[in-house]
Design a protein around this motif. Structure first.
Motif, PDB file in Angstrom:
ATOM      1  N   VAL A  42      11.522  17.269 -10.257  1.00 13.84           N
ATOM      2  CA  VAL A  42      11.245  18.686 -10.016  1.00 13.84           C
ATOM      3  C   VAL A  42       9.989  19.077 -10.780  1.00 13.84           C
ATOM      4  CG1 VAL A  42      12.057  21.047 -10.410  1.00 13.84           C
ATOM      5  CG2 VAL A  42      13.649  19.318  -9.572  1.00 13.84           C
ATOM      6  N   THR A  43       9.128  19.836 -10.131  1.00 12.33           N
ATOM      7  CA  THR A  43       7.912  20.327 -10.757  1.00 12.33           C
ATOM      8  C   THR A  43       7.704  21.776 -10.312  1.00 12.33           C
ATOM      9  OG1 THR A  43       5.559  19.829 -11.137  1.00 12.33           O
ATOM     10  CG2 THR A  43       6.429  19.413  -8.919  1.00 12.33           C
ATOM     11  N   ARG A  44       6.591  22.403 -10.703  1.00  7.36           N
ATOM     12  CA  ARG A  44       6.403  23.803 -10.333  1.00  7.36           C
ATOM     13  C   ARG A  44       4.932  24.164 -10.229  1.00  7.36           C
ATOM     14  NH1 ARG A  44       7.796  27.621 -15.590  1.00  7.36           N
ATOM     15  NH2 ARG A  44       6.188  26.847 -17.018  1.00  7.36           N
ATOM     16  N   GLU A  45       4.700  25.285  -9.514  1.00  7.64           N
ATOM     17  CA  GLU A  45       3.366  25.865  -9.410  1.00  7.64           C
ATOM     18  C   GLU A  45       3.424  27.370  -9.660  1.00  7.64           C
ATOM     19  OE1 GLU A  45       1.031  24.991  -6.003  1.00  7.64           O
ATOM     20  OE2 GLU A  45       0.886  22.877  -6.529  1.00  7.64           O
ATOM     21  N   PRO A  46       2.360  27.953 -10.265  1.00  4.76           N
ATOM     22  CA  PRO A  46       1.321  27.189 -10.957  1.00  4.76           C
ATOM     23  C   PRO A  46       1.908  26.479 -12.156  1.00  4.76           C
ATOM     24  CG  PRO A  46       1.091  29.534 -11.420  1.00  4.76           C
ATOM     25  CD  PRO A  46       2.150  29.416 -10.372  1.00  4.76           C
ATOM     26  N   GLY A  47       1.361  25.319 -12.458  1.00  6.02           N
ATOM     27  CA  GLY A  47       1.872  24.509 -13.556  1.00  6.02           C
ATOM     28  C   GLY A  47       1.984  23.065 -13.145  1.00  6.02           C
ATOM     29  N   GLY A  48       2.968  22.380 -13.714  1.00  6.45           N
ATOM     30  CA  GLY A  48       3.232  21.003 -13.350  1.00  6.45           C
ATOM     31  C   GLY A  48       2.436  19.969 -14.108  1.00  6.45           C
ATOM     32  N   THR A  49       1.343  20.378 -14.743  1.00  5.91           N
ATOM     33  CA  THR A  49       0.519  19.499 -15.575  1.00  5.91           C
ATOM     34  C   THR A  49       0.144  20.288 -16.834  1.00  5.91           C
ATOM     35  OG1 THR A  49      -1.612  20.252 -14.694  1.00  5.91           O
ATOM     36  CG2 THR A  49      -0.491  18.457 -13.491  1.00  5.91           C
ATOM     37  N   PRO A  50      -0.322  19.623 -17.894  1.00  3.08           N
ATOM     38  CA  PRO A  50      -0.750  20.383 -19.078  1.00  3.08           C
ATOM     39  C   PRO A  50      -1.809  21.434 -18.763  1.00  3.08           C
ATOM     40  CG  PRO A  50      -0.478  18.073 -19.646  1.00  3.08           C
ATOM     41  CD  PRO A  50      -0.302  18.166 -18.155  1.00  3.08           C
ATOM     42  N   LEU A  51      -2.816  21.064 -17.961  1.00  9.61           N
ATOM     43  CA  LEU A  51      -3.827  22.045 -17.576  1.00  9.61           C
ATOM     44  C   LEU A  51      -3.219  23.134 -16.705  1.00  9.61           C
ATOM     45  CD1 LEU A  51      -6.722  23.084 -17.414  1.00  9.61           C
ATOM     46  CD2 LEU A  51      -7.113  21.478 -15.526  1.00  9.61           C
ATOM     47  N   GLY A  52      -2.385  22.743 -15.775  1.00 15.43           N
ATOM     48  CA  GLY A  52      -1.759  23.715 -14.886  1.00 15.43           C
ATOM     49  C   GLY A  52      -0.914  24.731 -15.628  1.00 15.43           C
ATOM     50  N   GLU A  53      -0.237  24.288 -16.684  1.00 13.63           N
ATOM     51  CA  GLU A  53       0.577  25.219 -17.465  1.00 13.63           C
ATOM     52  C   GLU A  53      -0.298  26.215 -18.227  1.00 13.63           C
ATOM     53  OE1 GLU A  53       3.844  25.631 -17.348  1.00 13.63           O
ATOM     54  OE2 GLU A  53       4.050  24.005 -15.896  1.00 13.63           O
ATOM     55  N   GLN A  54      -1.457  25.771 -18.692  1.00 10.77           N
ATOM     56  CA  GLN A  54      -2.390  26.705 -19.329  1.00 10.77           C
ATOM     57  C   GLN A  54      -2.903  27.728 -18.325  1.00 10.77           C
ATOM     58  OE1 GLN A  54      -5.385  24.917 -22.056  1.00 10.77           O
ATOM     59  NE2 GLN A  54      -4.288  22.990 -21.710  1.00 10.77           N
ATOM     60  N   ARG A  56      -1.331  28.627 -15.654  1.00  7.20           N
ATOM     61  CA  ARG A  56      -0.186  29.476 -15.298  1.00  7.20           C
ATOM     62  C   ARG A  56      -0.114  30.699 -16.205  1.00  7.20           C
ATOM     63  NH1 ARG A  56       4.890  28.775 -12.824  1.00  7.20           N
ATOM     64  NH2 ARG A  56       6.472  30.208 -13.602  1.00  7.20           N
ATOM     65  N   LYS A  57      -0.262  30.458 -17.499  1.00  8.63           N
ATOM     66  CA  LYS A  57      -0.193  31.567 -18.453  1.00  8.63           C
ATOM     67  C   LYS A  57      -1.267  32.611 -18.146  1.00  8.63           C
ATOM     68  CE  LYS A  57      -0.182  32.511 -23.435  1.00  8.63           C
ATOM     69  NZ  LYS A  57       1.096  33.260 -23.410  1.00  8.63           N
ATOM     70  N   LEU A  58      -2.481  32.153 -17.870  1.00  4.72           N
ATOM     71  CA  LEU A  58      -3.560  33.075 -17.515  1.00  4.72           C
ATOM     72  C   LEU A  58      -3.249  33.828 -16.222  1.00  4.72           C
ATOM     73  CD1 LEU A  58      -6.760  30.953 -18.222  1.00  4.72           C
ATOM     74  CD2 LEU A  58      -6.099  33.066 -19.393  1.00  4.72           C
ATOM     75  N   LEU A  59      -2.796  33.089 -15.220  1.00  6.08           N
ATOM     76  CA  LEU A  59      -2.570  33.674 -13.904  1.00  6.08           C
ATOM     77  C   LEU A  59      -1.455  34.713 -13.920  1.00  6.08           C
ATOM     78  CD1 LEU A  59      -3.024  30.413 -11.854  1.00  6.08           C
ATOM     79  CD2 LEU A  59      -4.284  32.532 -11.437  1.00  6.08           C
ATOM     80  N   MET A  73      -5.587  29.419  -8.862  1.00 11.76           N
ATOM     81  CA  MET A  73      -4.348  28.905  -8.266  1.00 11.76           C
ATOM     82  C   MET A  73      -4.589  27.555  -7.607  1.00 11.76           C
ATOM     83  SD  MET A  73      -1.498  30.749  -8.472  1.00 11.76           S
ATOM     84  CE  MET A  73      -0.937  32.429  -8.837  1.00 11.76           C
ATOM     85  N   PHE A  74      -5.661  27.474  -6.832  1.00  9.21           N
ATOM     86  CA  PHE A  74      -5.936  26.222  -6.130  1.00  9.21           C
ATOM     87  C   PHE A  74      -6.477  25.150  -7.067  1.00  9.21           C
ATOM     88  CE2 PHE A  74      -5.311  28.653  -2.272  1.00  9.21           C
ATOM     89  CZ  PHE A  74      -4.787  27.709  -1.405  1.00  9.21           C
ATOM     90  N   ALA A  75      -7.150  25.558  -8.143  1.00 11.34           N
ATOM     91  CA  ALA A  75      -7.577  24.577  -9.147  1.00 11.34           C
ATOM     92  C   ALA A  75      -6.360  23.938  -9.810  1.00 11.34           C
ATOM     93  CB  ALA A  75      -8.466  25.245 -10.196  1.00 11.34           C
ATOM     94  N   ALA A  76      -5.388  24.771 -10.180  1.00 10.56           N
ATOM     95  CA  ALA A  76      -4.147  24.240 -10.745  1.00 10.56           C
ATOM     96  C   ALA A  76      -3.440  23.338  -9.740  1.00 10.56           C
ATOM     97  CB  ALA A  76      -3.233  25.391 -11.172  1.00 10.56           C
ATOM     98  N   ARG A  77      -3.485  23.708  -8.470  1.00 10.34           N
ATOM     99  CA  ARG A  77      -2.843  22.905  -7.416  1.00 10.34           C
ATOM    100  C   ARG A  77      -3.545  21.555  -7.252  1.00 10.34           C
ATOM    101  NH1 ARG A  77      -2.323  26.737  -3.624  1.00 10.34           N
ATOM    102  NH2 ARG A  77      -0.343  27.148  -4.683  1.00 10.34           N
ATOM    103  N   ARG A  78      -4.874  21.558  -7.316  1.00 10.98           N
ATOM    104  CA  ARG A  78      -5.603  20.295  -7.176  1.00 10.98           C
ATOM    105  C   ARG A  78      -5.201  19.323  -8.282  1.00 10.98           C
ATOM    106  NH1 ARG A  78      -6.558  16.921  -3.830  1.00 10.98           N
ATOM    107  NH2 ARG A  78      -6.619  15.199  -5.281  1.00 10.98           N
ATOM    108  N   GLU A  79      -5.116  19.842  -9.516  1.00  7.03           N
ATOM    109  CA  GLU A  79      -4.705  19.009 -10.643  1.00  7.03           C
ATOM    110  C   GLU A  79      -3.267  18.526 -10.457  1.00  7.03           C
ATOM    111  OE1 GLU A  79      -5.745  17.414 -14.577  1.00  7.03           O
ATOM    112  OE2 GLU A  79      -6.836  18.138 -12.812  1.00  7.03           O
TER     113      GLU A  79
END
Length: 212
Positions: A42-54, A56-59, A73-79
């Motif tokens: 199980v994973t999540r968006e925004p998030g799912g990676t260390p960068l994505g979680e950072q 997420r907090k901003l978003l 949002m899409f940058a986090a998704r690409r990662e």
């Protein structure tokens, strides 16, 4: 054509308060029981990676321009795709994500008013593959309910983030954008009436057939 490589990709979508997070871990266990030879994550968006979680907090907290929001949002998704989803799919895993690209079309598109053309461009760029197809879930489970019901449920469990503070008109636009997306991709979407009881919803989820 399946959007999976050797694994299987499932997304959970819906308004915050619709109940998707209540069921996602139980659904993971259900998939693990059904497919004991496959790893289920199980994973999540925004998030799912260390960068994505950072991000997420901003978003979820920082005010920003709508286009900046969509790009992040899409940058986090690409990662997320590069670091988590595609490697897991290549390894033959079942990936269950709490939100994916449909959420951007619903929230940034339907709710916030970003043009579908810009979202389509971002989707092709971020989810495009060498063979010309888009990475999409094999199955998207959409928890649908009126915005006022979702708001009532959210207010009982946590302080709202910046999206959850939006008015009911915003959430009705989000809901309708989700439903349009579901109608346009009916072979991928499974619609859940999230006004039902938790038990009834779970009994319905157990009936979903997964075909590789």
């Amino acid at each position: 054509m399946s959007s999976a490589k050797s694994g299987y990709f499932i997304s959970f979508e819906g308004l915050d308060g619709a109940g998707k997070s209540t069921h996602i871990e139980s659904f993971r266990h259900l998939m693990q029981d059904r497919f004991p030879d496959m790893d289920v994550m199980v994973t999540r968006e925004p998030g799912g990676t260390p960068l994505g979680e950072q991000l997420r907090k901003l978003l979820l907290e920082a005010p920003m321009n709508l286009e900046t929001e969509a790009l992040l949002m899409f940058a986090a998704r690409r990662e997320h795709i590069a670091q988590v989803i595609e490697p897991a799919m290549d390894a033959g895993k079942i990936v269950i994500s709490d939100r994916f690209a449909d959420a951007s079309f619903a929230y940034q598109g339907g709710g916030r008013g970003l043009s579908v053309e810009k979202l389509n461009d971002l989707e092709r760029w971020v989810q495009g593959r060498a063979d010309g197809t888009l990475l999409q879930p094999n199955l998207t489970i959409l928890f649908d309910l009126p915005g006022e019901v979702a708001e009532s449920r959210r207010s009982q469990v946590r302080a709202p983030d910046k999206f959850e503070k939006m008015d009911l008109d915003f959430f009705e636009r989000v809901r309708q954008a989700y439903l349009r997306r579901a109608r346009a991709n009916s072979n991928r979407f499974h619609l859940v009436d999230a006004t039902h009881t938790t038990e009834a919803i779970w009994n319905g989820l157990k009936q979903i057939q997964i075909n590789f």
